[in-house]
Motif scaffolding. Sequence first.
Motif, PDB file in Angstrom:
ATOM      1  N   ASN A 181       0.836  -1.198   0.000  1.00 39.95           N
ATOM      2  CA  ASN A 181       0.000   0.000   0.000  1.00 39.95           C
ATOM      3  C   ASN A 181       0.874   1.253   0.000  1.00 39.95           C
ATOM      4  OD1 ASN A 181      -1.826   2.120   0.597  1.00 39.95           O
ATOM      5  ND2 ASN A 181      -3.193   0.692   1.654  1.00 39.95           N
ATOM      6  N   SER A 191      -5.031   5.909  -3.048  1.00 43.66           N
ATOM      7  CA  SER A 191      -4.881   4.447  -2.937  1.00 43.66           C
ATOM      8  C   SER A 191      -6.239   3.768  -2.881  1.00 43.66           C
ATOM      9  CB  SER A 191      -4.084   4.093  -1.678  1.00 43.66           C
ATOM     10  OG  SER A 191      -2.776   4.580  -1.755  1.00 43.66           O
ATOM     11  N   TYR A 192      -7.158   4.405  -2.171  1.00 42.72           N
ATOM     12  CA  TYR A 192      -8.505   3.827  -2.045  1.00 42.72           C
ATOM     13  C   TYR A 192      -9.247   3.883  -3.390  1.00 42.72           C
ATOM     14  CZ  TYR A 192     -13.280   3.026  -0.501  1.00 42.72           C
ATOM     15  OH  TYR A 192     -14.547   2.526  -0.365  1.00 42.72           O
ATOM     16  N   LEU A 193      -9.144   5.030  -4.075  1.00 40.50           N
ATOM     17  CA  LEU A 193      -9.871   5.198  -5.335  1.00 40.50           C
ATOM     18  C   LEU A 193      -9.255   4.376  -6.469  1.00 40.50           C
ATOM     19  CD1 LEU A 193     -10.535   9.064  -5.255  1.00 40.50           C
ATOM     20  CD2 LEU A 193     -12.174   7.232  -4.802  1.00 40.50           C
ATOM     21  N   TYR A 194      -7.905   4.299  -6.498  1.00 40.00           N
ATOM     22  CA  TYR A 194      -7.217   3.659  -7.627  1.00 40.00           C
ATOM     23  C   TYR A 194      -7.031   2.161  -7.425  1.00 40.00           C
ATOM     24  CZ  TYR A 194      -4.336   4.027 -11.856  1.00 40.00           C
ATOM     25  OH  TYR A 194      -3.862   3.929 -13.140  1.00 40.00           O
ATOM     26  N   ASN A 224      -8.412   0.472  -4.526  1.00 38.87           N
ATOM     27  CA  ASN A 224      -9.389  -0.028  -3.550  1.00 38.87           C
ATOM     28  C   ASN A 224      -8.672  -0.605  -2.315  1.00 38.87           C
ATOM     29  OD1 ASN A 224     -12.035  -0.391  -2.679  1.00 38.87           O
ATOM     30  ND2 ASN A 224     -12.113  -2.500  -3.462  1.00 38.87           N
ATOM     31  N   GLN A 225      -7.598   0.070  -1.895  1.00 36.81           N
ATOM     32  CA  GLN A 225      -6.804  -0.358  -0.738  1.00 36.81           C
ATOM     33  C   GLN A 225      -6.992   0.616   0.409  1.00 36.81           C
ATOM     34  OE1 GLN A 225      -2.714  -0.557  -2.029  1.00 36.81           O
ATOM     35  NE2 GLN A 225      -2.841  -2.720  -2.483  1.00 36.81           N
TER      36      GLN A 225
END
Length: 302
Positions: A98, A263-266, A268-269
Motif C-alpha cells: 500500500n 490508494s482507495y480510489l485507484y 481499492n486499498q
Amino acid sequence: MKISNSVKGFLLALVSVIAVSNVYIFSKAALTEVSLPQFGVYWFSFGLIWILLYAWYKKTYNNLKGLVKKQYLILFVIGIIEVVGTYFFFKSIHTISNPTIVSFIGNISPVFVIALSFILLKERFSNLELLGMLLALSGAFVISYKGNSSFKNMFIDGSQYVLYSSMLAAISAVVIKKNIQKIHPIIFTTSRSFFLLFFSIIALNYVEDSLVISTRAVRNIFIGSLLGPFLTVIAGYLALQYIPLSKKAIIASTKGIFVLLGSYLYFNQFPPTIALIGGFVTIVGLLFIAFGKMKHKKSQNN
C-alpha cells in the motif's frame, strides 16, 4: 477578481502536494507491471523532457555560465545521492503493498533534515519542533513495527528502504539548501534527472531487460512523471515566491491524506487501523514541526 499572493501561494503549494501524492499512486501502478530499470528509463526520460522544456521557456540555462568547478562537483555529489535515494524510494513503493504506508513512514524525512541542519548548518530548533520530531518517529515506528521479537524481523519488509530514502533525501536537501543561492533550483532538478536516467539505462543494460512494456504502464509512467519530476517541483518552487517555507510545510503535511484517498480510489486499498493511527500521528508531528518553525522565526524577527 484579483487573487492575493497568499492565496496564490496556498493554491500552488496544494497543487504541489496533490501532484507528489499521485506519484505514489501512478508509480505503484506502473511498478506492478515493469521492473525498476524499465520504470526508471521511461519515468526519467519523460521527466527530463518536461524539465528541459520548462527550463528552455524560462531561459534558466544561462545560469550555467556562472558555475565554477566546486559547484559542478556539488551537482555530481547530489546526483549520486539522488540516484541511491530515489532507487530506495521506488524500491519501497515496489515492496510495500500500500503506497499510503510508504507515505506515512516517509514523514520522518523532516526529522533527518532538522537533525542534519542542526549539525551541519548550526540551525537551532524549538521545543515544539522537538515534540513534532518525536511524534513523527513514534508514528513511523507504530506503522513499521511487526511485533516479532528478533530485530531482523521486527519491522515490515520495505520499511528499511523508506528509512534509507528519507535519510538520503535529507542529506540532499541540506546540501541543496546550503547552495541554492549559487545554483538555480532548475539546474539542480535537471542534473538530478540526467543522473537518474543515465543510471537507469546502465541498470537496464546490466540486467538485459527489454524496453518493451505495456501501453497501460507507459500511460501510468507518463502521467506520474508529469506530476512528479515536473509539476511537484515547479509548483513547489513557485509557491515559495508567495508564502514562506513554514506555511508551505503545513500544507505539505497533508500529503499522506491525499495518498490515502488515491490508494482507495485507484487500488481499492485501505491500510490497517494501526497504520492509520501511526500515519495520523506522523502528520500531527509534521504540523508541530511546521508551527514550531513559524514560532521560532517570529521570535527571531522580534
